[in-house]
Design an enzyme around this catalytic site. Structure first.
Site, short mmCIF file in Angstrom:
data_model
loop_
_atom_site.label_atom_id
_atom_site.label_comp_id
_atom_site.label_asym_id
_atom_site.label_seq_id
_atom_site.Cartn_x
_atom_site.Cartn_y
_atom_site.Cartn_z
N ASP A 38 0.76 -0.93 -0.18
CA ASP A 38 -0.27 -0.33 -0.11
C ASP A 38 0.88 1.50 -0.18
O ASP A 38 2.04 0.93 0.30
CB ASP A 38 -0.92 -0.17 0.86
CG ASP A 38 -0.03 -0.47 2.42
OD1 ASP A 38 0.53 1.21 3.30
OD2 ASP A 38 0.47 -0.92 3.33
N ASP A 56 1.66 4.29 1.94
CA ASP A 56 0.82 5.01 3.53
C ASP A 56 0.12 6.27 3.38
O ASP A 56 -0.24 7.01 2.47
CB ASP A 56 2.55 4.99 4.81
CG ASP A 56 2.36 4.56 5.95
OD1 ASP A 56 1.77 3.54 6.18
OD2 ASP A 56 2.46 5.42 7.01
#
Length: 269
Positions: free
Chosen positions: A210, A212
């Site tokens: 991902d 952040d």
């Protein structure tokens, strides 16, 4: 240390709860630091005896701030492990590092608090050198495996390790990015320094799941969720397993001098 039962260890991160396809033997190890996260399974990969331990437990019962890090590292060392591969899920703090990338980190910044991070609580004191937190020989073997498999691993990166279990605020992740950190994770410390204290080689490969929180805000995309982390890790699990198996088959029989001689000049007094 007992007679060597395994020579290489693997810590499984979020989503990597088993390693061996064929028969493997389970071991329970009593340690001075309590029970490890789970039973340790030992099998053969590329002709090498490998000990596997999921750091969160197979049912993910240990959140990152409650993982028995000392018990885990001590148990692998007790079984004869001299080198540890420690894959982990991580977020990106760099717009150029994207979900699906894998990063062979070369630096670490510890932002955890209150974790038991040493085997030397006194009266014996040791101050290990830790300027290079990851074993260079293991890192080189990971990168060579990436070249053979065409995986395109990123060769460097600084990992910020945060306490968890919550994800970062947008402000926190932006601060860490501005300090030069490129990936963020909750389990990379104190694993790395504990391995060094036992003269065990240790290296990590971060699977980017991902962007952040702060980076997600910049990119105007949804903030990270655990469901999204698990989905991205699962999508890259076959690539990770191929990387680990190839690396294990080509690892040196010994850790680098940086790791194996870590205690030579570390004793106080």
């Amino acid at each position: 240390m007992t007679d060597a039962i395994a020579e290489i260890g693997v810590f499984g991160g979020s989503g990597l709860y088993s390693l061996f396809d064929d028969e493997a033997r389970e071991y329970r190890v009593d340690t001075p630091y309590g029970e490890p996260s789970d039973v340790i399974t030992i099998g053969t990969v590329g002709g090498r005896r490998v000990a596997f331990l999921p750091r969160h437990g197979r049912d993910h019962r240990h959140p990152p701030h409650r993982i028995p890090y000392r018990a885990n590292v001590w148990a692998l060392h007790h079984l004869g492990v001299r080198q540890i591969l420690a894959p982990c899920a991580a977020g990106s703090l760099d717009a150029d590092v994207c979900p699906g990338d894998m990063v062979v980190c070369d630096q670490l910044v510890d932002w955890t608090r209150g974790r038991a991070g040493t085997f030397y609580d006194g009266p014996q004191t040791r101050h290990i050198g830790f300027a290079e937190p990851y074993d260079p020989w293991i890192r080189a073997t990971l990168l060579a495996a990436s070249d053979r498999l065409g995986l395109g691993l990123r060769e460097t990166g600084t990992m910020a390790v945060v306490e968890g279990p919550r994800f970062s605020t947008a402000a926190e992740s932006l601060i860490l990015a501005r300090l030069g950190c490129s990936v963020i994770n909750m389990t990379g410390s104190p694993e790395a320094q504990l391995a060094r204290e036992l003269a065990v080689g240790y290296a990590t490969v971060a699977i980017i799941t991902d962007h952040d929180a702060g980076r997600a805000a910049d990119l105007q995309i949804p903030a990270v969720t655990q469901e999204a982390v698990g989905r991205m890790f699962a999508a890259n699990l076959d690539r990770l397993r191929a990387l680990l198996f190839d690396t294990i088959a080509h690892l040196s029989s010994e850790p680098s001098p940086l790791s194996s001689r870590a205690l030579d000049e570390a004793t106080f007094g």
